[in-house]
Design a protein around this motif. Sequence first.
Motif, mmCIF file in Angstrom:
data_model
loop_
_atom_site.group_PDB
_atom_site.id
_atom_site.type_symbol
_atom_site.label_atom_id
_atom_site.label_comp_id
_atom_site.label_asym_id
_atom_site.label_seq_id
_atom_site.Cartn_x
_atom_site.Cartn_y
_atom_site.Cartn_z
ATOM 1 N N TYR A 251 0.972 -1.156 0.038
ATOM 2 C CA TYR A 251 -0.030 -0.230 0.029
ATOM 3 C C TYR A 251 0.875 1.211 -0.128
ATOM 4 O O TYR A 251 1.800 1.404 0.845
ATOM 5 C CB TYR A 251 -0.905 -0.007 1.333
ATOM 6 C CG TYR A 251 -1.773 -1.216 1.368
ATOM 7 C CD1 TYR A 251 -2.874 -1.233 0.586
ATOM 8 C CD2 TYR A 251 -1.546 -2.313 2.209
ATOM 9 C CE1 TYR A 251 -3.792 -2.324 0.621
ATOM 10 C CE2 TYR A 251 -2.295 -3.473 2.369
ATOM 11 C CZ TYR A 251 -3.510 -3.331 1.416
ATOM 12 O OH TYR A 251 -4.389 -4.315 1.586
ATOM 13 N N ILE A 253 0.803 5.164 0.964
ATOM 14 C CA ILE A 253 -0.219 6.174 1.756
ATOM 15 C C ILE A 253 0.823 7.458 1.709
ATOM 16 O O ILE A 253 1.741 7.687 2.555
ATOM 17 C CB ILE A 253 -0.120 5.752 3.207
ATOM 18 C CG1 ILE A 253 -0.859 4.508 3.222
ATOM 19 C CG2 ILE A 253 -0.898 6.739 3.997
ATOM 20 C CD1 ILE A 253 0.168 3.338 3.776
ATOM 21 N N ILE A 277 -4.052 4.489 -1.281
ATOM 22 C CA ILE A 277 -4.601 4.925 0.134
ATOM 23 C C ILE A 277 -4.891 6.496 0.110
ATOM 24 O O ILE A 277 -4.071 7.473 0.019
ATOM 25 C CB ILE A 277 -4.079 4.749 1.573
ATOM 26 C CG1 ILE A 277 -3.599 3.084 1.375
ATOM 27 C CG2 ILE A 277 -4.944 5.165 2.627
ATOM 28 C CD1 ILE A 277 -4.800 1.926 1.407
ATOM 29 N N ALA A 298 -8.265 3.790 6.164
ATOM 30 C CA ALA A 298 -8.158 2.893 5.356
ATOM 31 C C ALA A 298 -8.553 1.485 6.226
ATOM 32 O O ALA A 298 -8.778 0.479 5.851
ATOM 33 C CB ALA A 298 -7.161 2.863 4.642
ATOM 34 N N GLN A 303 -9.524 -1.672 4.044
ATOM 35 C CA GLN A 303 -8.860 -1.478 2.689
ATOM 36 C C GLN A 303 -7.399 -2.189 2.955
ATOM 37 O O GLN A 303 -6.802 -2.702 2.068
ATOM 38 C CB GLN A 303 -8.890 0.011 2.201
ATOM 39 C CG GLN A 303 -8.142 0.101 0.704
ATOM 40 C CD GLN A 303 -8.049 1.221 0.207
ATOM 41 O OE1 GLN A 303 -8.156 2.267 0.870
ATOM 42 N NE2 GLN A 303 -7.408 1.387 -0.839
ATOM 43 N N ILE A 304 -6.638 -1.470 4.102
ATOM 44 C CA ILE A 304 -5.489 -2.135 4.377
ATOM 45 C C ILE A 304 -5.699 -3.542 5.330
ATOM 46 O O ILE A 304 -6.281 -3.512 6.349
ATOM 47 C CB ILE A 304 -4.556 -1.141 5.233
ATOM 48 C CG1 ILE A 304 -4.419 0.272 4.510
ATOM 49 C CG2 ILE A 304 -3.336 -1.933 5.878
ATOM 50 C CD1 ILE A 304 -3.407 1.145 5.360
ATOM 51 N N CYS A 310 3.742 -0.915 3.966
ATOM 52 C CA CYS A 310 3.148 0.462 3.753
ATOM 53 C C CYS A 310 4.127 1.183 3.335
ATOM 54 O O CYS A 310 5.124 1.383 4.128
ATOM 55 C CB CYS A 310 2.247 0.783 5.012
ATOM 56 S SG CYS A 310 1.044 -0.168 5.025
#
Length: 336
Positions: A251, A253, A277, A298, A303-304, A310
Amino acid sequence: MLIGAKITGVGAGIPKSIVTNQDLEKLVDTSDEWIRTRTGIKTRHIVKENESNSKLAIEAAIDAIGYANINPNDIDLIIVATSTPDNLYPSTACLVQGAIGASHAAAFDLEAACTGIIYALSVGLEFIKTGTYQKILVIGADVHSRFLDWEDRNTCILFGDGAGAFVIEASPGDNQILSTYLRSDGGRGHLICIPNSNSSFPHEGSKPPEAVKRFLKMNGKAIYEFAINAIPEALKTACDKANIALGDIDYLIPHQANQRIIDSVASKLNLKKEQLISNVAEVGNTSAASIPLAIWQALQAGQIKPPAICALVGFGGGLTWGASIIKWTAIDSRNR
Ligand code: UT7
């Protein structure tokens, strides 16, 4: 021997009051359509008169402490990244320390504008790696609404208020904050700035300087160009330092400033939509709060999905930029 660290909590403090693009159409010559297509922003949360930077920071701190299930008495250090504190002193960090009863904690504020949370995370990590501290509260909190010219359509549509917090703890043998990378370029500092009205503008006697002088000023196009170059560079370097490839990121961010910046970086890095994100549509640019707030939302939305690699990346005033690669494993203790 250096000690590892991990994030065990995340929390949010968001004002209830919402300002929509339609509300802004009544203040300045703009339109919902222009704001949505140029920035992706639909709404932002703005503090009321009785709210403040410290109030939001305290809310985020309490939420993160609950998430991590730690006792405030066990916190060793509180760092608040902010460029819009209640006071020059006492610091917002000291106000948080007093409010949450962190009776053994040291506390200080750190200013690196929208990159502040990456700087604060990095400073906290160093204290843990050397064995100085075991539990640290790292908060990003900003109330840019108090420093905006609400007659300037170039800036007033972009920002929202909020606070986001992380708990980081020593984790011997299981380091999960895999790297941090920090940069600055004061030579371009004039591209986005909020002059401090009292010390930048000497004035006679007790006559206050004109309020207008403390408003945020920005060269939007130049900051846009800076961001789309700084983000990939910071990510690549942070990945190298963490010994991972860009393709290992689950992900991304990014600092939530503009959906177009986020999309442009994602396409440069070949990331899929579900790896991005973003909550800029709902909260606008919340400066130092934006990365923890985006992670918090998130996680709430599912979502995460931990465990996950990350990549956090920030950019903003200073100029400053930086990134951190984190293995996210933390689950909310209140849902366990
Ligand atoms: O945390 C870091 C903070 N800052 C950022 O990340 C900002 C990065 N920059 C940006 O996000 C974009 O540059 C903006 C969203 C600020 C502006 O988008 P743009 O596509 O670069 O627009 P522009 O500045 O080139 O302006 C285009 C036009 C101008 O009109 P003229 O001179 O072409 O007639 C502006 O006056 O759009 C006008 N404009 C607006 N029109 C309607 C600027 N703001 C507005 C507005 N509503 N709110």
